[in-house]
Design a protein around this motif. Structure first.
Motif, short mmCIF file in Angstrom:
data_model
loop_
_atom_site.label_atom_id
_atom_site.label_comp_id
_atom_site.label_asym_id
_atom_site.label_seq_id
_atom_site.Cartn_x
_atom_site.Cartn_y
_atom_site.Cartn_z
N GLU A 14 0.80 -1.22 0.00
CA GLU A 14 0.00 0.00 0.00
C GLU A 14 0.84 1.28 0.00
OE1 GLU A 14 -2.40 0.53 3.47
OE2 GLU A 14 -0.67 0.94 4.76
N ASP A 15 2.13 1.15 0.31
CA ASP A 15 3.00 2.34 0.36
C ASP A 15 3.64 2.64 -0.98
OD1 ASP A 15 4.03 1.00 3.48
OD2 ASP A 15 2.69 2.71 3.19
N PHE A 16 3.51 1.71 -1.93
CA PHE A 16 4.24 1.88 -3.19
C PHE A 16 3.64 3.04 -3.98
CE2 PHE A 16 7.30 0.61 -6.14
CZ PHE A 16 6.77 0.85 -7.41
N GLU A 17 4.51 3.86 -4.54
CA GLU A 17 4.05 5.00 -5.33
C GLU A 17 4.89 5.15 -6.58
OE1 GLU A 17 4.05 8.53 -2.80
OE2 GLU A 17 1.99 7.96 -2.29
N LEU A 18 4.31 5.72 -7.62
CA LEU A 18 5.06 6.08 -8.83
C LEU A 18 4.72 7.52 -9.15
CD1 LEU A 18 4.57 2.94 -11.12
CD2 LEU A 18 6.69 3.71 -10.05
N PRO A 19 5.68 8.27 -9.66
CA PRO A 19 5.37 9.67 -9.98
C PRO A 19 4.26 9.74 -11.02
CG PRO A 19 7.65 9.10 -10.59
CD PRO A 19 7.05 7.88 -9.99
N GLY A 20 3.39 10.71 -10.85
CA GLY A 20 2.33 10.93 -11.83
C GLY A 20 1.17 9.97 -11.71
N MET A 21 1.14 9.17 -10.66
CA MET A 21 0.09 8.16 -10.60
C MET A 21 -1.26 8.77 -10.22
SD MET A 21 1.00 6.11 -7.14
CE MET A 21 0.55 6.81 -5.56
N LEU A 22 -2.31 8.12 -10.71
CA LEU A 22 -3.69 8.48 -10.36
C LEU A 22 -4.20 7.49 -9.32
CD1 LEU A 22 -5.04 9.04 -13.99
CD2 LEU A 22 -4.45 10.82 -12.33
N HIS A 23 -5.29 7.87 -8.65
CA HIS A 23 -5.90 7.00 -7.64
C HIS A 23 -7.25 6.52 -8.14
CE1 HIS A 23 -2.98 7.98 -4.47
NE2 HIS A 23 -2.85 9.09 -5.17
N ALA A 24 -7.54 5.25 -7.94
CA ALA A 24 -8.75 4.66 -8.51
C ALA A 24 -9.77 4.28 -7.44
CB ALA A 24 -8.38 3.43 -9.33
N ARG A 25 -11.02 4.23 -7.87
CA ARG A 25 -12.12 3.72 -7.05
C ARG A 25 -13.03 2.92 -7.95
NH1 ARG A 25 -9.86 4.40 -3.07
NH2 ARG A 25 -10.41 5.52 -1.18
N THR A 88 -6.41 12.64 -6.81
CA THR A 88 -6.31 12.30 -5.39
C THR A 88 -7.36 11.27 -5.04
OG1 THR A 88 -7.90 13.99 -4.70
CG2 THR A 88 -5.57 14.66 -4.81
N GLU A 89 -7.17 10.61 -3.91
CA GLU A 89 -8.16 9.63 -3.46
C GLU A 89 -9.49 10.30 -3.20
OE1 GLU A 89 -5.34 7.28 -0.55
OE2 GLU A 89 -7.14 6.09 -0.94
N ARG A 90 -9.46 11.49 -2.62
CA ARG A 90 -10.72 12.18 -2.32
C ARG A 90 -11.49 12.46 -3.60
NH1 ARG A 90 -13.16 15.57 1.78
NH2 ARG A 90 -11.47 15.17 3.24
N GLU A 91 -10.77 12.92 -4.64
CA GLU A 91 -11.46 13.21 -5.91
C GLU A 91 -12.02 11.92 -6.51
OE1 GLU A 91 -8.07 16.32 -6.91
OE2 GLU A 91 -9.29 15.88 -8.70
N ALA A 92 -11.28 10.83 -6.41
CA ALA A 92 -11.77 9.56 -6.94
C ALA A 92 -13.03 9.12 -6.19
CB ALA A 92 -10.69 8.50 -6.85
N PRO B 2 -13.50 18.60 -5.71
CA PRO B 2 -13.71 18.24 -4.30
C PRO B 2 -14.55 19.31 -3.61
CG PRO B 2 -11.40 18.75 -4.72
CD PRO B 2 -12.10 18.87 -6.01
N CYS B 3 -15.36 18.88 -2.70
CA CYS B 3 -16.22 19.86 -2.06
C CYS B 3 -15.40 20.71 -1.10
CB CYS B 3 -17.40 19.19 -1.35
SG CYS B 3 -16.93 18.13 0.00
N GLU B 4 -15.93 21.88 -0.78
CA GLU B 4 -15.16 22.87 -0.02
C GLU B 4 -14.83 22.42 1.38
OE1 GLU B 4 -17.05 26.85 -1.50
OE2 GLU B 4 -16.32 27.07 0.56
N ALA B 5 -13.67 22.82 1.86
CA ALA B 5 -13.25 22.47 3.22
C ALA B 5 -14.14 23.19 4.22
CB ALA B 5 -11.79 22.88 3.42
N PRO B 6 -14.52 22.52 5.30
CA PRO B 6 -15.38 23.14 6.31
C PRO B 6 -14.61 24.17 7.16
CG PRO B 6 -14.87 20.87 6.91
CD PRO B 6 -14.20 21.12 5.61
N ASP B 7 -15.37 25.09 7.76
CA ASP B 7 -14.80 26.06 8.69
C ASP B 7 -14.49 25.37 10.01
OD1 ASP B 7 -17.26 28.54 7.70
OD2 ASP B 7 -15.27 28.09 6.87
N TRP B 8 -13.48 25.87 10.69
CA TRP B 8 -13.18 25.37 12.04
C TRP B 8 -13.40 26.54 13.00
CZ3 TRP B 8 -12.41 20.65 14.02
CH2 TRP B 8 -11.93 20.56 15.33
N LEU B 9 -14.49 26.44 13.77
CA LEU B 9 -14.82 27.51 14.72
C LEU B 9 -14.30 27.09 16.08
CD1 LEU B 9 -18.53 27.85 13.53
CD2 LEU B 9 -16.57 29.22 12.76
#
Lengths: 680, 268, 155
Positions: A14-25, A88-92, B2-9
């Motif tokens: 899980e730690d392996f990375e390559l430059p320019g990589m994308l994240h999948a879901r 990023t993972e969040r975007e995926a 990505p959705c906006e980051a929340p405020d931290w009050l």
């Protein structure tokens, strides 16, 4: 210098990375069985839909029933229908929920015994046997049914055997599906270099994976490279082709490397342990001599077979147990259902039949009025006996294991609340192992070895063996992560075979190295064998894994809560190479057996996994340990190394079940939850 | 996107916090943050703002006397280890001590466990059995509410959207209490049934947790001098327990009868 | 938002969203890969971080909550902490994935309770799961570390 595992320097797949990589879901089916009408990917991200993979090859280690994404039909809740890759993972994560799909539901079949009946809805309309090396035995798919493999043993004459019996026990046993719950998730990175594919992945089966990827992408195997970083646990889950093809297909479409790490909840729809229903009839003479045994096993393989046929086969040939029985009939069925796929899991089918077989022995002992230990000792296989497969047992120590386990819990003082069991387990046969040793200029040696590391300590044991053979300190042995571009072929790191098989290959390689100038050595070991699938005759295993367990329990009769006070396993090791590692594997197997015995169960509701997290699916903690948990590893001068990675798991549940039975509650199903105990 | 980051009050006084609470209905209150942390990590909650109470001094006190006064930001671990609680309310210390793991207890708070109203939490049942009250404040004023009236359902309290729990008060004086946590699976499992019982001045209070949306307390079934078996059976009949992965309704009913009886036997 | 943190004795400033966890920040921004995520719901302990010496679940700790606190991961124990040595000697691990969490929890336990009984160790560590099942040898490691000089590892 301390071990990287305690300094935080350890690195996993899980730690392996390559430059320019994308994240999948992955986007997955919400239905257990449905026609896929439409799949639409969200705009603005790299996505894979069924049309992108329709022309890719089918795969499957034993039955070629899988496609990279579900095409036209989904077969379980969780079946991949699309995938996205983002920066990023969040975007995926945010993109994958925007995948839009329409389905038309179809009737689903959610129980293996029902699914095996004629007329049940079919999960697959055909069963194409794989041509790959993982289909190492003759398969018997039953066309027009959900049975993708049927393994049978015919030994002696069952009817005349039962006619001789003074007592017959007849019972149906059930074991629930379980989840591996390895701490590190499935993780892989895929990258294309022109037409060549490279995959870094946590896997126990690099060469089998390479073969299936070659099939998927219609490439020669040499154009596919699999590199295996250490895994944070696997226990069978990280085997064969899991999500690597999805990552590779996305990488090809994106023109960039793609990393795919499964979110924890998706692990429960990736691979689990076969649930089983085992119908058993056991006959004996009044003096306790076993005369006949009939077993039918239904192994629920889920919607895709994976190595289910192999599991069903091992379930089948272990079903008679380590006993002399002149008349045996076994039919073991690998059955499709519309549930998530089940595959390799520590014990490999042998936990399920050990449960049935060893509980049945105690039911028989009760009817005969015999001490359960005595009944077993009268019937266990000894050196020179023939097993019901026709093979001659050698280097077997079942009686010794049993007696050691019984002694450890004071069986002879008082039997109340105590239970015993003894099991046999086969090791992958036929199989091949090869290794190369190369001398480095600084006096060290490098092992080119395909054995992968998942915490079982094979790397450590093989390092010790190599050091001994080459007459150097272990620190002079280097064992890089297996890379299929560089290491010779090995069947796979499963079945507790590696220390033994690679150990033998190392012996040959060391001799070769010394005899050829000391710079390079190569060793290859091939073990033949196998069983006729219709009669079960042949050689099931080069040698046998053997073990016994003993348990002492206390029962709260009002709530059904079982307290395992004492648990002991006596395992035949032959020769122990790395004692701490051997103990850890044995203790670890016992603890996993404890979870299986008392509460581990994948729960399904209308085909959906209802407990896909570690709170709703509890695994044993420190506080769940018995007051005393011990083991002993039996060795013999000059004996072969016997694998220990799994042996101590199968005997634990029946030892506990038999202990419970001695208190008046006779369980037939696993897990033995408090509620099931009070309802029994 | 990505959705906006929340405020931290991060108010520094209680007054500021209450004003923000009234102003920002969209802000999720963060005490210790364990429950909010799970929801956010699992993407079950994506608030536009967090209202953190961690920067307000004086909210984590633990004071004994005629009553035990617990600040809302006192951690489970602090209550577990407090000599004041151990001395005057040992069963309460024991209850906080069996919650989850040391990691959770280092982070989770007294106020948080009540505001989350998780049906499987241990402390609420014990606080009900001890007759505890929550002091609740908003810009509109302050009121006291018995814990059994604070938690009204699954993850649901009677708090108004602008209210914060500012203290929990537990009656002092001589009493004997016990908490029994029954797990049907592993030791780390959430409880299947939790029984809290307290005898005080000839009176009895029994509260059963983890079996319904709120701790189950039936004053009429706790008549003084009642036989433990009778009370157990009465509670089992009065409760309509949930069914979940830890057990069916019928099984829970069985365990309620047994565990209530055992709790009362231990108090004798 | 900008967060001023103290991690393994060093003062740092990182950029993070308010809804990110300490686990996210430590791994992604600071490359402290010993802090790992298995369950994501605070029950497994793979993400254990010491916060002012007390173990917490990094996956449940919203990053801003770590401001003003001293965070310690296993990288911050150096290479030769007595608890690490004890784990290595007792071989208290197999795959090693849970080991950083185990080491931190054990170190914090022993700082509070220098001579725990085996039962106390079992209960104190019960929130740290090990699927490989190394529990027996981990208990040996913790009891072994306790046998060393008390002041050797309180820091």
């Amino acid at each position: 210098m301390t071990d990287p595992r305690v300094t935080g320097a350890a690195r996993y797949a899980e730690d392996f990375e390559l430059p320019g990589m994308l994240h999948a879901r992955i986007a997955r089916s919400p239905y257990p069985h449905a026609r896929v009408l439409r799949v639409e990917a969200p705009p603005g991200c790299i996505a894979l839909t069924p049309d992108d993979v329709r022309d890719l090859g089918r795969y499957g280690c034993q039955i070629q029933d899988s496609t990279v994404l579900a095409v036209d039909r989904v077969r379980f809740v969780g079946d991949p229908v699309a995938a996205v890759a983002a920066e990023t993972e969040r975007e995926a994560e945010e993109a994958v929920v925007l995948v839009d799909a329409d389905y038309e539901e179809l009737p689903a079949v959610l129980d293996a015994v029902e699914a095996a009946q004629p007329g049940a809805p079919l999960v697959h309309s055909e069963h194409e046997v794989s041509g790959g090396r993982a289909a190492y035995f003759a398969l018997r798919p039953q066309p027009g049914t959900n049975v993708c493999h049927r393994f049978s043993i015919r030994h002696g004459d069952l009817d005349s055997g039962f006619a001789e019996a003074d007592v017959v026990v007849e019972e149906t046993f059930r074991t629930a599906a379980a989840h591996h719950a390895h701490m590190e998730p499935h993780a892989c990175v895929a990258r294309w270099q022109g037409d060549a594919l490279e995959v870094w992945t946590g896997t126990q089966t690099p060469f089998n994976l390479r073969e299936d990827l070659a099939r998927v992408f219609s490439l020669p195997e040499e154009q596919i490279r699999v590199v295996c970083p250490p895994m944070g646990g696997s226990f069978g889950a990280k085997t064969f082709l899991r999500s690597e093809a999805i990552a590779a297909a996305l990488a090809r479409k994106a023109g960039r490397p793609v990393k795919l790490v499964l979110p924890r909840s998706e692990e429960w729809v990736t691979l689990n342990r076969h649930a089983a229903t085992i119908e058993l009839r056991l006959g004996a003479r009044a003096d306790g001599r076993l005369v006949a045994k009939e077993v039918s096993c239904y192994a629920d393989t889920g919607a895709y077979a994976d190595c289910g046929p192999g599991v069903a086969q091992k379930m089948g040939f272990a079903a008679p147990g380590p006993y002399r029985i002149p008349n045996v009939r076994v039919d073991s069925y690998c059955v499709y259902t519309n549930l998530p796929p089940n595959g390799a899991f520590r014990g490999y089918g042998q936990m399920q039949t050990a449960w049935a077989s060893e509980r049945a022995m105690d039911l028989l002992a009760e009817q005969l009025g015999l001490d359960p230990l005595e009944l077993r000792l009268r019937n266990v296989l000894r050196d020179g006996d023939r097993y019901c497969t026709g093979e001659t047992m050698h280097d077997v120590h079942f009686a010794e294991c049993l007696e050691a386990a019984a002694e450890a819990i004071g069986w002879h003082h008082d039997r109340r609340g105590k239970g015993l069991s003894v099991i046999l387990k086969g090791m992958q046969t036929p199989s091949r192992a090869a290794v190369a040793i190369e001398a480095e200029d600084d006096g060290a040696y490098v092992l080119r070895c395909a054995t992968t590391e998942m915490g079982q300590g094979a790397r450590g044991a093989l390092t010790l063996l190599a050091a001994e053979l080459l007459d150097v300190e272990p620190a002079r042995i280097r064992f890089p992560d297996p890379d299929t571009a560089v290491v010779p072929y090995d069947t796979r790191t499963t079945s507790s075979r590696s220390t033994y098989m690679m150990g033998r290959a190392l012996e040959v390689a060391a001799v070769d190295l010394k005899g050829s100038g000391g710079r390079r050595g190569y060793g290859e070991i091939v073990d033949e064998g196998g069983l006729d699938p219709d009669t079960g005759q042949g050689v099931a295993s080069t040698h046998w894994h053997q073990g016994a367990a003993a348990a002492e329990v206390r029962l709260d009769g009002e709530t059904g809560k079982l307290d395992v006070v004492r648990l002991h396993a006596s395992i035949y090791a032959g020769r122990v190479v790395d004692r701490p590692a051997a103990e850890l594997q044995t203790e670890g197997s016992m603890i996993m057996g404890l979870g299986t015995a008392l509460y581990e169960e994948v729960v399904y509701r209308d085909g959906q996994v209802a407990n896909p997290n570690l709170s709703d699916y509890p695994i044993p903690s420190f506080a769940d340990l018995p007051e005393r948990l011990t083991c002993d590893l039996i060795e013999r001068e000059g004996a072969e190394i016997h694998g220990l990675g799994e042996t101590a798991l199968p005997p634990v549940p029946p030892a506990i079940g038999n202990a419970l039975a001695s208190l008046g509650v006779s369980p037939t199903d696993l897990p033995m939850t408090p509620e099931s105990v009070v309802s029994t | 996107m990505p959705c906006e980051a929340p405020d931290w009050l991060a108010p520094e006084t209680l007054e500021e916090a209450l004003a923000l609470r009234a102003e920002r209905e969209d802000a999720t209150v963060v005490a210790g943050g364990t429950f909010v942390g799970i929801l956010v990590n699992q993407r079950l909650l994506a608030p536009t703002a967090f209202l953190s109470l961690g920067g307000i001094p004086g909210l984590n006190g633990i004071e004994g006397g005629e009553e035990l006064r617990l600040g809302p930001m006192a951690t489970h671990r602090a209550v577990e280890l407090s000599p004041v609680v151990r001395e005057g309310w040992p069963a309460l210390a024991d209850t906080f001590a069996v919650v989850a793991s040391p990691r959770v207890r280092n982070q989770a708070t007294v106020g948080g466990v009540l505001a989350d109203a998780d049906y499987a939490s241990d402390p609420p049942a014990m606080l009900v059995a001890l007759g505890a009250r929550a002091v609740v404040r908003s810009v509109r004023g302050e009121r006291e509410v018995p814990v059994e009236d604070l938690i009204v359902g699954y993850y649901e309290t009677s708090l108004a959207p602008d209210e914060l729990i500012v203290e929990v008060r537990v009656p002092g004086g001589r009493h004997r209490a016990i908490y029994r946590k029954f797990r049907s699976r592993s030791h780390e499992d959430r409880p299947c049934v939790g029984v809290a019982a307290c005898r005080r001045d000839g009176g009895l209070r029994v509260a059963v947790g983890a079996v319904a949306g709120r701790p189950q307390y039936f004053p009429e079934l706790c008549r003084t001098g009642s036989d433990p078996t009778e009370v157990g059976t009465a509670y089992a009949e009065a409760i309509d327990p949930i069914a979940d992965l830890g057990g069916s309704s019928e099984y829970r009913r069985r365990v309620i009868a047994v565990e209530v009886r055992r709790a009362l036997e231990e108090l004798e | 938002m900008k967060l001023a943190l103290r991690v393994n004795g060093e003062a740092l400033e990182v950029e993070a969203r308010a809804d990110e966890s300490v686990l996210d920040v430590l791994r992604r921004e600071l490359g402290l890969l010993s802090v790992r995520e298995t369950c994501g719901i605070g029950v497994c302990g793979a993400c254990t971080v010491l916060v002012d010496g007390a173990p917490m679940s990094g996956c449940l700790l919203l990053a801003p909550l770590a401001m003003g606190k001293e965070l310690t991961t296993v990288e911050g124990l150096g290479d030769d902490h007595p608890v690490q040595r004890a784990f290595a000697e007792a071989r208290g691990f197999q795959c090693g994935y849970c080991t950083p969490g185990m080491v931190l929890t054990a170190a914090s336990l022993l700082a509070e309770q220098p001579r725990p009984s085996e039962k106390e160790v079992r209960i104190a560590m019960a929130g740290n799961l090990c699927r490989c099942g190394s529990y027996v040898k981990i208990i040996d490691a913790v009891l072994g570390a306790a046998d060393q000089k008390e002041d050797a590892w309180t820091s």
